[in-house]
Design a protein around this motif. Structure first.
Motif, PDB file in Angstrom:
ATOM      1  N   PRO A   1       2.281   6.031  -4.210  1.00 29.25           N
ATOM      2  CA  PRO A   1       1.888   6.960  -3.153  1.00 29.25           C
ATOM      3  C   PRO A   1       2.926   6.975  -2.026  1.00 29.25           C
ATOM      4  O   PRO A   1       3.779   6.076  -1.975  1.00 29.25           O
ATOM      5  N   PRO A   2       2.872   7.957  -1.115  1.00 30.87           N
ATOM      6  CA  PRO A   2       3.750   7.939   0.062  1.00 30.87           C
ATOM      7  C   PRO A   2       3.543   6.633   0.841  1.00 30.87           C
ATOM      8  O   PRO A   2       2.436   6.092   0.875  1.00 30.87           O
ATOM      9  N   GLU A   3       4.619   6.151   1.456  1.00 34.73           N
ATOM     10  CA  GLU A   3       4.554   4.840   2.101  1.00 34.73           C
ATOM     11  C   GLU A   3       4.951   4.905   3.574  1.00 34.73           C
ATOM     12  O   GLU A   3       5.823   5.672   3.977  1.00 34.73           O
TER      13      GLU A   3
ATOM     14  N   GLY B   1      -1.071  -3.676  -5.143  1.00 30.68           N
ATOM     15  CA  GLY B   1      -1.171  -2.535  -4.241  1.00 30.68           C
ATOM     16  C   GLY B   1      -0.962  -1.188  -4.884  1.00 30.68           C
ATOM     17  O   GLY B   1      -1.597  -0.218  -4.510  1.00 30.68           O
ATOM     18  N   SER B   2      -0.058  -1.067  -5.832  1.00 29.43           N
ATOM     19  CA  SER B   2       0.205   0.211  -6.480  1.00 29.43           C
ATOM     20  C   SER B   2       0.483  -0.016  -7.952  1.00 29.43           C
ATOM     21  O   SER B   2       1.037  -1.040  -8.347  1.00 29.43           O
TER      22      SER B   2
ATOM     23  N   MET C   1       8.213   7.468   7.625  1.00 28.76           N
ATOM     24  CA  MET C   1       7.333   7.771   6.492  1.00 28.76           C
ATOM     25  C   MET C   1       8.201   8.219   5.324  1.00 28.76           C
ATOM     26  O   MET C   1       9.123   9.025   5.506  1.00 28.76           O
ATOM     27  N   GLU C   2       7.952   7.688   4.152  1.00 24.64           N
ATOM     28  CA  GLU C   2       8.675   8.118   2.958  1.00 24.64           C
ATOM     29  C   GLU C   2       7.711   8.849   2.036  1.00 24.64           C
ATOM     30  O   GLU C   2       6.822   8.245   1.428  1.00 24.64           O
TER      31      GLU C   2
ATOM     32  N   ILE D   1       9.094  -3.754   6.002  1.00 26.39           N
ATOM     33  CA  ILE D   1       7.769  -3.666   5.376  1.00 26.39           C
ATOM     34  C   ILE D   1       7.499  -2.237   4.925  1.00 26.39           C
ATOM     35  O   ILE D   1       7.733  -1.286   5.677  1.00 26.39           O
ATOM     36  N   TYR D   2       6.975  -2.097   3.706  1.00 26.26           N
ATOM     37  CA  TYR D   2       6.502  -0.787   3.243  1.00 26.26           C
ATOM     38  C   TYR D   2       5.052  -0.931   2.801  1.00 26.26           C
ATOM     39  O   TYR D   2       4.700  -1.865   2.092  1.00 26.26           O
TER      40      TYR D   2
END
Length: 206
Positions: free
Chosen positions: A196-198, A39-40, A190-191, A168-169
């Motif tokens: 990326p922002p999650e 994913g990242s 939201m973080e 979950i993130y």
């Protein structure tokens, strides 16, 4: 409840043999080989970790499960927070990550397992547990094959004790539609201090 085990216990690593990549090398390799599952390309930030784990009641936590632990970015902070008699089971489909975690994290409370998150009930039973207090997941639900996300959400709900939570993130909000049929109460935040922002979700089994 802080652990009486020295904090270094959850972070201590064996001396890495020559030719074995460090965590960044393993993580990058995993992203290149399985980008839809990792994913990242960048592990989660300290800010995301602290916020994601914030609602956890560590005093009552006996079993914590993580799906897709990667190189242990969350594993070490979880172990630092857990009680001496608690357990952390990390489940990953990538054998490179599992092999790395088994080598890198030396803690009797920790087990890295090669397997699917959809089989979480069988996996924790094999380790002598009936239910989990918390399950954490960073696997990208939006890229999972059809039906897999639903199977993971359903199995996670069944394996959680009443009062437990699915943490979950995700980069996208797609996971909410997957978990909503199973969890009536879902908190969201939201973080931004992450690349990326999650999107953060805490789905509670009331």
């Amino acid at each position: 409840m802080p652990s009486s085990i020295p904090a270094a216990a959850g972070r201590r690593a064996r001396t890495r043999p020559k030719g074995v990549p460090g965590p960044w090398g393993i993580f990058f390799k995993g992203f290149v080989k399985h980008p839809r599952m990792v994913g990242s390309i960048i592990p989660s930030s300290d800010a995301l970790i602290a916020r994601m784990l914030g609602p956890v009641d560590w005093a009552s936590c006996k079993l914590f499960v993580e799906f897709g632990p990667g190189v242990g970015t969350f594993c070490r902070p979880i172990l630092d927070r857990m009680a001496p008699d608690a357990r952390l089971i990390a489940i990953d489909t990538n054998p490179d990550f599992v092999r790395y975690l088994r080598h890198a994290i030396v803690d009797p409370r920790f087990a890295a397992v090669s397997g699917s998150a959809a089989d979480v009930e069988t996996i924790i039973a094999d380790h002598g547990h009936e239910a989990a207090d918390y399950v954490l997941s960073g696997i990208p639900f939006s890229t999972l094959p059809d039906g897999v996300g639903e199977s993971v959400a359903s199995a996670t709900h069944r394996v959680l004790r009443p009062g437990g939570a699915f943490l979950i993130y995700q980069v996208t909000t797609a996971v909410r539609d997957v978990i909503a049929p199973h969890f009536a109460r879902i908190d969201h935040a939201m973080e931004w201090w992450n690349i990326p922002p999650e999107q953060l979700y805490w789905a509670w089994k009331d």
